[in-house]
Design an enzyme around this catalytic site. Structure first.
Site: not given
Ligand code: NAD
Length: 422
Positions: A83, A261, A277, A375
């Site tokens: 946008e 928005k 996300d 104005h």
């Molecule tokens: P992920 O599982 O890829 O990474 C998280 C993992 O990384 C942790 O569990 C940990 O083991 C490791 N890690 C390493 N260094 C870390 C640090 N400094 N801090 C924290 N963890 C560290 O990703 P995630 O964040 O668990 O999940 C994100 C993904 O899930 C996104 O792609 C999202 O789109 C998707 N998702 C979202 C939903 C929702 O929002 N409802 C549902 C399902 C999946």
């Protein structure tokens, strides 16, 4: 033969072969086929591992918002958005608060809620009591799933249990509160909720259905605050106009949807640029805005003792620097480098500041436009009077000049002559 969108083994094809299938199906030209296959900053082999059935990459412009000072740091903010005007507006708003030190932003700990739905329990209160009595064991079981998160001082920290009434009867909702550190946390939390489900079934005597993170991340909030001097905004009248616009949004959900928005224009653009996300953030934002039962603004605007405008924003901000596309998309990694940050909380603070800036820019444009128009009609009345218009003719001549956007003495004379005759 009739076309079919059911193509066996489509997902197993290479990107090139998938493109051929789509080309035949949709009648694409050779040029269009080439366009789909144009390599961008996101290589096909990476894109192909990120999602399913990849046939191309959808480019979105990425710009940078300038002038931001956040918690005393100078920041250039990458924003990915299609946008026009959003990035310029954020930059302008950020400039207007520089003399007041820019944005002050804070975050709560990065705690996400993982829900486990338990149905078919005879005595809900007893089951709730028993689950809470065995909290330590449940948390231990959850934490055994993620040694990395535990090593970083994150992990499941608490367990809450609610009983809800539904049209299917009473349900028990057990909620794990998980510190996700620098991850958005959905995968981490979902894994934990799945792992503790059998234990919760055993304790409660019920049956578990859903086990998933909640995007209404009320325990993972980002807040931003900034002061905008009245002179920089265009005077006290503009400050009042902005507060009136906020009051309108606070009372009226039709206006409030657009108010929020405008905030999300900035928020989502940074979320996308950093590979986070966008849907998770949008869902959390609007659910948070509606949590009282009355859909409300994510920002608040008021005047300080000097008559300057003070804005605050508060919203859930489940963003990460590890996991998901933040780790796999090379452009997202670059965006984080431009931001110069090391933690997910810093990112959340920047995004909240951009959301606040974006809201100020939109409200100022809307309020100042209204004031400008006001104005203009006052000025037009004076011009009409100055050429001798009297009574109804003052309104008639001035309204016509405003409509024509020609508020000038010569035009006023012409119109007065015309309307006097008629
Ligand atoms: P992920 O599982 O890829 O990474 C998280 C993992 O990384 C942790 O569990 C940990 O083991 C490791 N890690 C390493 N260094 C870390 C640090 N400094 N801090 C924290 N963890 C560290 O990703 P995630 O964040 O668990 O999940 C994100 C993904 O899930 C996104 O792609 C999202 O789109 C998707 N998702 C979202 C939903 C929702 O929002 N409802 C549902 C399902 C999946």
């Amino acid at each position: 033969m009739a076309k079919s969108s059911e193509i066996s083994g489509f997902y197993k094809l290479t990107v090139t072969d998938r493109v051929k299938v789509v080309k035949d199906f949709a009648g694409l030209s050779v040029e269009e086929e080439a366009l789909l296959q144009k390599p961008g900053a996101l290589p096909f082999d990476v894109a192909n591992r990120m999602v399913e059935n990849v046939v191309g990459v959808m480019p979105v412009p990425m710009g940078v918002a300038m002038n931001f000072i956040i918690n005393g740091n100078e920041v250039i903010v990458p924003m990915a958005i299609e946008e026009p005007s959003v990035i310029a507006a954020a930059s302008n708003a950020a400039k207007m608060t520089r003399s007041k030190g820019g944005f002050k932003a804070t975050t709560t700990a990065p705690i996400m809620i993982g829900q486990i739905q338990i149905v078919g329990v005879q005595d809900a209160n007893r089951a709730r009591f028993e689950i809470l009595a065995q909290k330590a064991e449940v948390l231990q079981h959850a934490n055994a799933q993620d040694p990395v998160l535990i090593s970083l001082d994150g992990g499941a920290q608490d367990l809450e249990v609610r009983i809800i009434e539904t049209f299917q009867g009473k349900m028990i909702i057990a909620e794990l509160l998980v510190d996700c550190r620098d991850a958005m946390g959905a995968n981490a939390v979902n894994t934990m909720t799945e792992a503790v489900a059998p234990l919760l079934e055993k304790i409660s005597g019920g049956r578990v259905y859903l086990r998933i993170i909640s995007n209404l991340a009320v325990k993972r909030l980002a807040r931003a605050k900034a002061t905008f001097p009245k002179e920089t905004l265009g005077g006290e009248e503009v400050v009042d106009g902005i507060i009136n616009a906020y009051a309108f949004a606070a009372s009226d959900p039709y206006r409030c949807a657009t108010h929020n928005k405008g905030i999300m224009n900035g928020v989502t653009a940074v979320v996308l640029a950093t590979g986070n996300d966008t849907r998770a953030i949008e869902a959390g934002a609007h659910a948070y805005a509606a949590r009282s039962g009355h859909y409300s603004p994510l920002t608040a605007w008021e005047k300080d003792a000097n008559g300057d405008l003070v804005g605050t924003l508060e919203m859930p901000m489940a963003v990460g620097l590890v996991g998901g596309a933040t780790a796999s998309n090379p452009v997202a990694k670059l965006a984080v480098k431009i931001l110069g940050i090391k933690t997910a909380r810093e990112l959340a603070e920047i995004i909240a500041s951009v959301g606040l800036a974006q809201n100020l820019a939109a409200l100022r444009a809307l309020a100042a436009e209204g004031i400008q128009r006001g104005h203009m009609s006052l000025h037009a009345r004076n011009v009409a009077i100055s050429v001798g218009a009297k009574g109804d003719l003052i309104d008639k001549v001035s309204a016509q000049m405003v409509a024509e956007k020609k508020v000038r003495v010569d035009r006023a004379k012409e119109l007065l002559e015309k309307f006097s005759k008629g």
